[in-house]
Design an enzyme around this catalytic site. Structure first.
Site, mmCIF file in Angstrom:
data_model
loop_
_atom_site.group_PDB
_atom_site.id
_atom_site.type_symbol
_atom_site.label_atom_id
_atom_site.label_comp_id
_atom_site.label_asym_id
_atom_site.label_seq_id
_atom_site.Cartn_x
_atom_site.Cartn_y
_atom_site.Cartn_z
ATOM 1 N N ASP A 30 -1.291 5.955 -5.543
ATOM 2 C CA ASP A 30 -1.844 7.334 -5.570
ATOM 3 C C ASP A 30 -1.622 7.901 -4.208
ATOM 4 O O ASP A 30 -1.674 7.626 -3.112
ATOM 5 C CB ASP A 30 -3.253 7.040 -6.000
ATOM 6 C CG ASP A 30 -4.142 8.123 -6.294
ATOM 7 O OD1 ASP A 30 -3.453 9.519 -6.739
ATOM 8 O OD2 ASP A 30 -5.188 8.244 -6.033
ATOM 9 N N ASN A 78 -2.607 10.633 -17.681
ATOM 10 C CA ASN A 78 -1.890 11.284 -17.126
ATOM 11 C C ASN A 78 -1.277 12.315 -17.976
ATOM 12 O O ASN A 78 -0.796 13.522 -17.406
ATOM 13 C CB ASN A 78 -0.629 10.572 -16.104
ATOM 14 C CG ASN A 78 -1.200 9.925 -14.853
ATOM 15 O OD1 ASN A 78 -0.913 8.859 -14.306
ATOM 16 N ND2 ASN A 78 -2.493 10.388 -14.119
HETATM 17 C C1 IPE Z 1 -4.053 6.635 -11.082
HETATM 18 O O1 IPE Z 1 -3.986 7.804 -10.182
HETATM 19 C C2 IPE Z 1 -2.559 6.619 -11.861
HETATM 20 C C3 IPE Z 1 -1.313 6.376 -11.263
HETATM 21 C C4 IPE Z 1 -1.312 6.078 -10.110
HETATM 22 C C5 IPE Z 1 -0.084 6.329 -12.202
HETATM 23 P P1 IPE Z 1 -4.759 8.904 -10.739
HETATM 24 O O2 IPE Z 1 -4.387 10.097 -9.750
HETATM 25 O O3 IPE Z 1 -4.110 9.610 -12.143
HETATM 26 O O4 IPE Z 1 -6.167 8.623 -10.894
HETATM 27 P P2 IPE Z 1 -7.590 9.578 -10.789
HETATM 28 O O5 IPE Z 1 -7.215 10.901 -11.528
HETATM 29 O O6 IPE Z 1 -7.629 10.285 -9.291
HETATM 30 O O7 IPE Z 1 -8.468 8.716 -10.966
HETATM 31 C C1 IPE Z 2 0.171 9.463 -7.965
HETATM 32 O O1 IPE Z 2 -0.092 10.660 -6.956
HETATM 33 C C2 IPE Z 2 1.406 9.658 -9.031
HETATM 34 C C3 IPE Z 2 0.930 9.556 -10.339
HETATM 35 C C4 IPE Z 2 -0.180 9.563 -10.625
HETATM 36 C C5 IPE Z 2 1.977 9.668 -11.263
HETATM 37 P P1 IPE Z 2 -0.952 11.896 -7.592
HETATM 38 O O2 IPE Z 2 -0.019 12.816 -8.546
HETATM 39 O O3 IPE Z 2 -1.949 11.246 -8.371
HETATM 40 O O4 IPE Z 2 -1.192 12.322 -6.381
HETATM 41 P P2 IPE Z 2 -2.755 12.997 -5.805
HETATM 42 O O5 IPE Z 2 -3.846 11.903 -6.243
HETATM 43 O O6 IPE Z 2 -2.965 14.039 -6.636
HETATM 44 O O7 IPE Z 2 -2.601 13.135 -4.168
HETATM 45 MG MG MG Z 3 -3.954 10.716 -7.798
#
Ligand code: IPE
Ligand code: IPE
Ligand code: MG
Length: 242
Positions: A30, A78
């Site tokens: 993340d 997602n």
């Molecule tokens: C979790 O991260 C999903 C992945 C890393 C693929 P998210 O960024 O989607 O989770 P939330 O929304 O912060 O809980």
């Molecule tokens: C994790 O990074 C990757 C996926 C969920 C695919 P994020 O896209 O959630 O990045 P933040 O949490 O918004 O910084």
């Molecule tokens: Mg995220």
């Protein structure tokens, strides 16, 4: 207190557990968006750099003697993201498989998908299925990528299959989970500073050790993994006993 070395002399596929004691590590990767935002760049730039972190982490996991590494790449939630971001993630996924498959094959890595990737576009599904077939017989490190994965969906699917076969028990559900052929989860790492599971491996995490790191995923290095494994080696796991 002196930390045990996280580096292992035991290669997976040749029996034995590495010195840190962990067989299966999972990571919620993340913070890509925030990494890019800090640099005044589009989110996709963070995802691109995130792929590089995946690459070095898979190599490190092999070298550190892990039997299995599970990476959360795309959750069932997602899909709520803008279409162009989802499209960029799919392109990066395809490129990753095309670019890295030879390395997996050469290094005895077995690729596995958890979640339901059949929901993806046909060209992505085909690419993934070919990669799965090519690495199916490898018995080194298993790299499980969670795609269109949500633990609640996984448990519901497993429970339905268990019910169709006979009595629904903890064991009969566990046998139908996407991770059924993997070692038990030892350590779950989340980057980005968020302290939540976001629907990842809820069942498998029952007695896993947790490690929440204040590092954004594109900044994650093998040293972070080594440190997490060294911390893991110091923990006393009790599984409810005493
Ligand atoms: C979790 O991260 C999903 C992945 C890393 C693929 P998210 O960024 O989607 O989770 P939330 O929304 O912060 O809980
Ligand atoms: C994790 O990074 C990757 C996926 C969920 C695919 P994020 O896209 O959630 O990045 P933040 O949490 O918004 O910084
Ligand atoms: Mg995220």
């Amino acid at each position: 207190m002196k930390l045990k070395p996280a580096q292992s002399e035991v290669a997976p596929g040749h029996g034995g557990v590495a010195a840190h004691g962990a067989r299966h590590v999972a990571i919620i990767m993340d913070g890509n968006g925030r990494w890019a935002k800090k640099r005044h760049m589009p989110r996709v730039f963070g995802h691109q750099r995130g792929v590089e972190a995946v690459r070095r982490t898979v190599r490190a996991a092999r070298e550190m003697g892990l039997e299995a590494l599970t990476l959360y790449a795309f959750s069932t939630e997602n899909w709520r993201r803008p279409e162009d971001e989802i499209g960029a993630l799919m392109s990066l996924l395809k490129r990753f498989i095309v670019d890295d498959l030879d390395e997996f094959a050469a290094n005895n890595v077995r690729l596995k998908i958890i979640g339901d990737h059949s929901a993806f576009a046909p060209d992505v599904v085909e690419l993934i299925d070919k990669a799965l077939a090519r690495t199916r017989d490898n018995d080194g490190t298993t790299l499980a990528i969670a795609l269109n994965y949500g633990a609640q969906d996984e448990i519901a699917r497993a429970a339905a299959k268990a019910a169709a076969r006979g009595p629904v028990t903890v064991e009969s559900i566990a046998a139908e989970l996407d991770t059924a052929d993997m070692p038990p989860l030892d350590l779950l790492i989340r980057t980005s500073g968020e302290v939540r599971l976001s629907n990842f491996l809820l069942w498998q995490a029952a007695y896993a050790e947790m490690c929440f790191l204040d590092v954004l995923w594109p900044d994650f290095t093998p040293d972070h993994l080594a440190q997490a494994l060294a911390d893991f080696a110091q923990r006393e796991r009790r599984f409810g006993g005493r």
